[in-house]
Design an enzyme around this catalytic site. Structure first.
Site, PDB file in Angstrom:
ATOM      1  N   MET A 258       2.864   1.774   4.704  1.00  0.00           N
ATOM      2  CA  MET A 258       1.394   2.075   4.011  1.00  0.00           C
ATOM      3  C   MET A 258       1.072   3.611   4.746  1.00  0.00           C
ATOM      4  SD  MET A 258       0.977  -0.033   1.652  1.00  0.00           S
ATOM      5  CE  MET A 258      -0.600   0.668   1.434  1.00  0.00           C
TER       6      MET A 258
ATOM      7  N   MET B 231      -2.781  -8.188  -5.207  1.00  0.00           N
ATOM      8  CA  MET B 231      -3.965  -8.034  -4.100  1.00  0.00           C
ATOM      9  C   MET B 231      -4.681  -9.225  -4.339  1.00  0.00           C
ATOM     10  SD  MET B 231      -5.244  -4.189  -4.089  1.00  0.00           S
ATOM     11  CE  MET B 231      -4.153  -2.850  -4.078  1.00  0.00           C
TER      12      MET B 231
ATOM     13  N   SER C 161       3.241   2.995  -9.347  1.00  0.00           N
ATOM     14  CA  SER C 161       2.303   1.889  -9.234  1.00  0.00           C
ATOM     15  C   SER C 161       1.518   1.772 -10.354  1.00  0.00           C
ATOM     16  CB  SER C 161       1.491   2.106  -8.004  1.00  0.00           C
ATOM     17  OG  SER C 161       0.527   0.869  -7.958  1.00  0.00           O
TER      18      SER C 161
ATOM     19  N   MET D 298       0.088  -8.309  -1.208  1.00  0.00           N
ATOM     20  CA  MET D 298      -0.935  -8.096  -0.280  1.00  0.00           C
ATOM     21  C   MET D 298      -1.876  -9.286  -0.296  1.00  0.00           C
ATOM     22  SD  MET D 298      -1.739  -4.150  -1.016  1.00  0.00           S
ATOM     23  CE  MET D 298      -0.941  -3.934  -2.308  1.00  0.00           C
TER      24      MET D 298
ATOM     25  N   GLY E  69      -5.537  -1.963  -0.296  1.00  0.00           N
ATOM     26  CA  GLY E  69      -6.421  -2.593  -0.997  1.00  0.00           C
ATOM     27  C   GLY E  69      -6.964  -1.582  -2.226  1.00  0.00           C
TER      28      GLY E  69
ATOM     29  N   SER F 137      -2.035   7.104  -8.555  1.00  0.00           N
ATOM     30  CA  SER F 137      -2.749   7.863  -9.409  1.00  0.00           C
ATOM     31  C   SER F 137      -2.040   9.388  -9.585  1.00  0.00           C
ATOM     32  CB  SER F 137      -4.234   8.543  -8.348  1.00  0.00           C
ATOM     33  OG  SER F 137      -4.825   7.386  -8.077  1.00  0.00           O
TER      34      SER F 137
ATOM     35  N   ASP G  23       1.582  -4.151  -7.409  1.00  0.00           N
ATOM     36  CA  ASP G  23       0.604  -4.337  -6.252  1.00  0.00           C
ATOM     37  C   ASP G  23      -0.303  -5.599  -6.615  1.00  0.00           C
ATOM     38  OD1 ASP G  23       0.851  -2.138  -4.435  1.00  0.00           O
ATOM     39  OD2 ASP G  23       0.332  -0.622  -5.834  1.00  0.00           O
TER      40      ASP G  23
ATOM     41  N   HIS H 266       4.996  -5.685  -4.193  1.00  0.00           N
ATOM     42  CA  HIS H 266       4.502  -5.628  -3.216  1.00  0.00           C
ATOM     43  C   HIS H 266       3.119  -6.845  -2.866  1.00  0.00           C
ATOM     44  CE1 HIS H 266       1.814  -3.020  -0.335  1.00  0.00           C
ATOM     45  NE2 HIS H 266       2.197  -3.861   0.338  1.00  0.00           N
TER      46      HIS H 266
ATOM     47  N   HIS I 221       6.595  -0.459  -9.580  1.00  0.00           N
ATOM     48  CA  HIS I 221       5.765  -1.208  -8.341  1.00  0.00           C
ATOM     49  C   HIS I 221       4.624  -1.641  -8.745  1.00  0.00           C
ATOM     50  CE1 HIS I 221       5.102  -1.234  -4.067  1.00  0.00           C
ATOM     51  NE2 HIS I 221       3.897  -0.998  -4.287  1.00  0.00           N
TER      52      HIS I 221
ATOM     53  N   GLY J  68      -1.386   7.702  -1.334  1.00  0.00           N
ATOM     54  CA  GLY J  68      -1.537   9.099  -1.191  1.00  0.00           C
ATOM     55  C   GLY J  68      -0.326   9.977  -1.524  1.00  0.00           C
TER      56      GLY J  68
ATOM     57  N   ASP K 220       4.018   4.056   0.604  1.00  0.00           N
ATOM     58  CA  ASP K 220       2.954   3.828  -0.416  1.00  0.00           C
ATOM     59  C   ASP K 220       1.445   4.171   0.113  1.00  0.00           C
ATOM     60  OD1 ASP K 220       1.205   2.615  -2.205  1.00  0.00           O
ATOM     61  OD2 ASP K 220       2.107   0.710  -1.995  1.00  0.00           O
TER      62      ASP K 220
END
Length: 228
Positions: free
Chosen positions: A139, A39, A10, A70, A144, A198, A37, A68, A35, A177, A175
């Site tokens: 998720m 938002m 991501s 959101m 967020g 991360s 994200d 993705h 990926h 953690g 997606d």
């Protein structure tokens, strides 16, 4: 035959001042998909980027752009993300009033259609659209923000979704953690696409990205072999 785990870094965790270079580096480091994200500060409490930024970096790689969304509403913007070069467009079941219509619109644009579910959303809400789907994104954090802790009970949800789709050729993506410690849990349960932000971009160098991706892939593939 067991499918190879797809690793989708991501770019939410990349250095945005060097986004094109970061995408090229993570591709060389072993990424399968990129990926994205998106938002809106409305559906989720953060704002990232839109189709203009995606279009600007599309020529940096020929890897799949896994977008993705959101955002709510999502339907008015599907064409813009398709035009920007997204290959997969995933919308949240919670962000559209007519999920079947949204998924069909994505396919009409010539793109692969995905649906995402928040941790608290039951998988039963997508039973009626399985034949419209190419991908289901579960998720494992509340959407967020990057860097959140993995929500363990979603692992069983992955298993239930795997059973629900049966022999349909639908990717199951996770997606939130994802690390070398959590990847085996969701992979053994049936996920074949892992989004990691991360855990991939920590270290800030291509060599470190390569090691991070290798660690996640090896942990995931080992769990799949054991489960088989």
């Amino acid at each position: 035959m067991t499918r190879r785990t797809i690793i989708a870094p991501s770019v939410l965790s990349a250095d945005f001042s060097r986004l094109g270079e970061e995408i090229e580096a993570v591709e060389r480091a072993g990424a399968d998909w990129i990926h994205l994200d998106v938002m809106d500060g409305h559906f989720v409490p953060n704002i990232t980027f839109g189709p203009a930024v995606i279009k600007a970096v599309r020529d940096r790689t020929d890897k799949v752009f896994d977008c993705h969304l959101m955002i709510a509403p999502c339907d008015p913007y599907l064409a813009a993300f398709a035009d920007a070069g997204c290959d997969i467009i995933t919308v949240h079941a919670e962000a559209t009033q007519h999920l079947d219509r949204s998924l069909q619109a994505i396919r009409d644009l010539g793109k692969r259609a995905g649906v995402s579910l928040n941790p608290s959303t039951p998988e039963s809400v997508i039973e009626y659209v399985l034949d419209r789907l190419d991908l289901i994104l579960l998720m494992t954090v509340n959407p967020g923000f990057g860097g959140q802790a993995f929500i363990g009970p979603v692992v069983e949800k992955v298993s239930r979704v795997k059973s629900m789709i049966g022999s349909r050729p639908i990717d199951i993506e996770v997606d939130g953690g994802v690390t070398p410690e959590t990847a085996p849990l969701v992979s053994a349960a049936g996920a074949n696409v892992l989004v990691a932000g991360s855990a991939v971009f920590k270290g800030g160098s291509e060599d470190q990205y390569r090691e991070n991706i290798r660690a996640i892939r090896e942990a995931s593939d080992g769990a799949v072999r054991t489960a088989a």
